[in-house]
Design a protein around this motif. Structure first.
Motif, PDB file in Angstrom:
ATOM      1  N   GLN A   1       0.828  -1.205   0.000  1.00 41.38           N
ATOM      2  CA  GLN A   1       0.000   0.000   0.000  1.00 41.38           C
ATOM      3  C   GLN A   1       0.865   1.258   0.000  1.00 41.38           C
ATOM      4  OE1 GLN A   1      -2.380  -0.919   3.475  1.00 41.38           O
ATOM      5  NE2 GLN A   1      -4.203  -1.235   2.213  1.00 41.38           N
ATOM      6  N   ILE A   2       1.949   1.260   0.776  1.00 44.06           N
ATOM      7  CA  ILE A   2       2.854   2.411   0.805  1.00 44.06           C
ATOM      8  C   ILE A   2       3.458   2.629  -0.578  1.00 44.06           C
ATOM      9  CG2 ILE A   2       5.080   3.240   1.687  1.00 44.06           C
ATOM     10  CD1 ILE A   2       4.334   1.924   4.380  1.00 44.06           C
ATOM     11  N   LEU A   3       3.939   1.565  -1.197  1.00 45.29           N
ATOM     12  CA  LEU A   3       4.538   1.681  -2.528  1.00 45.29           C
ATOM     13  C   LEU A   3       3.513   2.131  -3.568  1.00 45.29           C
ATOM     14  CD1 LEU A   3       6.870  -1.460  -2.569  1.00 45.29           C
ATOM     15  CD2 LEU A   3       7.522   0.944  -2.284  1.00 45.29           C
ATOM     16  N   THR A   4       2.290   1.644  -3.447  1.00 46.68           N
ATOM     17  CA  THR A   4       1.239   2.038  -4.382  1.00 46.68           C
ATOM     18  C   THR A   4       0.896   3.516  -4.233  1.00 46.68           C
ATOM     19  OG1 THR A   4       0.311  -0.186  -4.334  1.00 46.68           O
ATOM     20  CG2 THR A   4      -1.129   1.563  -5.127  1.00 46.68           C
ATOM     21  N   ILE A   5       0.711   3.970  -3.005  1.00 49.24           N
ATOM     22  CA  ILE A   5       0.403   5.386  -2.763  1.00 49.24           C
ATOM     23  C   ILE A   5       1.553   6.267  -3.242  1.00 49.24           C
ATOM     24  CG2 ILE A   5      -0.058   7.125  -0.978  1.00 49.24           C
ATOM     25  CD1 ILE A   5      -2.411   5.208  -1.511  1.00 49.24           C
TER      26      ILE A   5
ATOM     27  N   LEU B   1      -5.922   7.004  -1.599  1.00 50.14           N
ATOM     28  CA  LEU B   1      -6.154   6.526  -0.232  1.00 50.14           C
ATOM     29  C   LEU B   1      -7.507   5.833  -0.128  1.00 50.14           C
ATOM     30  CD1 LEU B   1      -4.890   9.535   1.905  1.00 50.14           C
ATOM     31  CD2 LEU B   1      -3.825   7.289   1.736  1.00 50.14           C
ATOM     32  N   TRP B   2      -8.501   6.435  -0.717  1.00 47.88           N
ATOM     33  CA  TRP B   2      -9.860   5.876  -0.671  1.00 47.88           C
ATOM     34  C   TRP B   2      -9.910   4.528  -1.381  1.00 47.88           C
ATOM     35  CZ3 TRP B   2     -13.601   6.466  -4.983  1.00 47.88           C
ATOM     36  CH2 TRP B   2     -14.850   5.957  -4.665  1.00 47.88           C
ATOM     37  N   TYR B   3      -9.232   4.412  -2.480  1.00 45.69           N
ATOM     38  CA  TYR B   3      -9.317   3.192  -3.278  1.00 45.69           C
ATOM     39  C   TYR B   3      -8.422   2.074  -2.734  1.00 45.69           C
ATOM     40  CZ  TYR B   3      -9.816   0.248  -7.376  1.00 45.69           C
ATOM     41  OH  TYR B   3     -10.088  -0.805  -8.211  1.00 45.69           O
ATOM     42  N   PHE B   4      -7.214   2.392  -2.279  1.00 45.81           N
ATOM     43  CA  PHE B   4      -6.267   1.355  -1.896  1.00 45.81           C
ATOM     44  C   PHE B   4      -6.165   1.115  -0.393  1.00 45.81           C
ATOM     45  CE2 PHE B   4      -4.727   2.626  -6.094  1.00 45.81           C
ATOM     46  CZ  PHE B   4      -4.732   1.383  -6.714  1.00 45.81           C
ATOM     47  N   VAL B   5      -6.353   2.137   0.416  1.00 43.80           N
ATOM     48  CA  VAL B   5      -6.239   1.968   1.867  1.00 43.80           C
ATOM     49  C   VAL B   5      -7.597   1.646   2.479  1.00 43.80           C
ATOM     50  CG1 VAL B   5      -5.586   3.100   4.022  1.00 43.80           C
ATOM     51  CG2 VAL B   5      -4.204   3.439   1.978  1.00 43.80           C
TER      52      VAL B   5
ATOM     53  N   CYS C   1     -13.136   7.908   2.649  1.00 46.63           N
ATOM     54  CA  CYS C   1     -13.164   6.622   3.347  1.00 46.63           C
ATOM     55  C   CYS C   1     -14.309   6.543   4.344  1.00 46.63           C
ATOM     56  CB  CYS C   1     -11.831   6.375   4.056  1.00 46.63           C
ATOM     57  SG  CYS C   1     -10.456   6.056   2.949  1.00 46.63           S
ATOM     58  N   MET C   2     -14.576   7.657   5.019  1.00 45.92           N
ATOM     59  CA  MET C   2     -15.659   7.671   5.997  1.00 45.92           C
ATOM     60  C   MET C   2     -17.009   7.472   5.318  1.00 45.92           C
ATOM     61  SD  MET C   2     -16.547  10.463   8.956  1.00 45.92           S
ATOM     62  CE  MET C   2     -14.825  10.650   9.301  1.00 45.92           C
ATOM     63  N   ARG C   3     -17.198   8.096   4.164  1.00 46.20           N
ATOM     64  CA  ARG C   3     -18.453   7.906   3.437  1.00 46.20           C
ATOM     65  C   ARG C   3     -18.645   6.444   3.056  1.00 46.20           C
ATOM     66  NH1 ARG C   3     -21.290  12.116   0.464  1.00 46.20           N
ATOM     67  NH2 ARG C   3     -21.672  10.410  -0.961  1.00 46.20           N
TER      68      ARG C   3
END
Length: 156
Positions: free
Chosen positions: A18-22, A81-85, A138-140
């Motif tokens: 996830q870090i590498l993707t972001i 962030l919304w899509y991957f985390v 993310c909250m939504r």
């Protein structure tokens, strides 16, 4: 699961990926936005625009366009962030990690610690935008209603 909504396990492979993707999305989208800005303004492309802290300036038009690219990149980062985390609690962690890695790469590239006020102000604004917008998205998603009937017909 015992009382938890989500099952969480320490998964270092997931966290590192996830870090590498972001980080990859951070630089690809920033590069694309700066490329578009350079084409419009007629400025020559260079890695200095991404990694050199002295390139960010509010005194000239190109520096302001560059700052605008960084701010728009924060919105791209929040979507990543919304899509991957997909977790509101982790948005600040991943945002801070991406910008800390960017700080280290800028420091290494320019061989000096970033010292310009405009660079620090821009990065504080970008961290804030990326984190807050990522948390909002993310909250939504986390607050969506969980369907209780899985296609079963209710006989009333």
């Amino acid at each position: 699961m015992r009382g938890h909504f989500r099952y969480s396990v320490w998964d270092p492979f997931l966290i590192i990926s996830q870090i590498l993707t972001i980080q990859a999305i951070f630089y690809v989208s920033l590069g694309a936005l700066i490329f578009i800005t350079d084409i419009i303004s007629g400025y020559s492309q260079s890695l200095d625009q991404i990694f050199l802290h002295k390139a960010v300036s509010v005194k000239d038009l190109h520096g302001r366009c560059l700052a605008g690219s960084f701010i728009l990149n924060s919105l791209c980062g929040s979507v990543a962030l919304w899509y991957f985390v997909q977790r509101t609690k982790l948005c600040l962690d991943f945002t801070a990690t991406a910008h800390l890695i960017h700080l280290i790469l800028c420091w290494w590239y320019s061989a000096s610690f970033p010292s310009t006020f405009s660079w620090w102000l821009l990065n504080i604004i970008c961290v804030t935008i990326m984190c807050v917008c990522g948390e909002f998205l993310c909250m939504r998603t986390e607050m969506k209603a969980i369907p209780l009937s899985l296609g079963a017909k209710a006989d009333l």
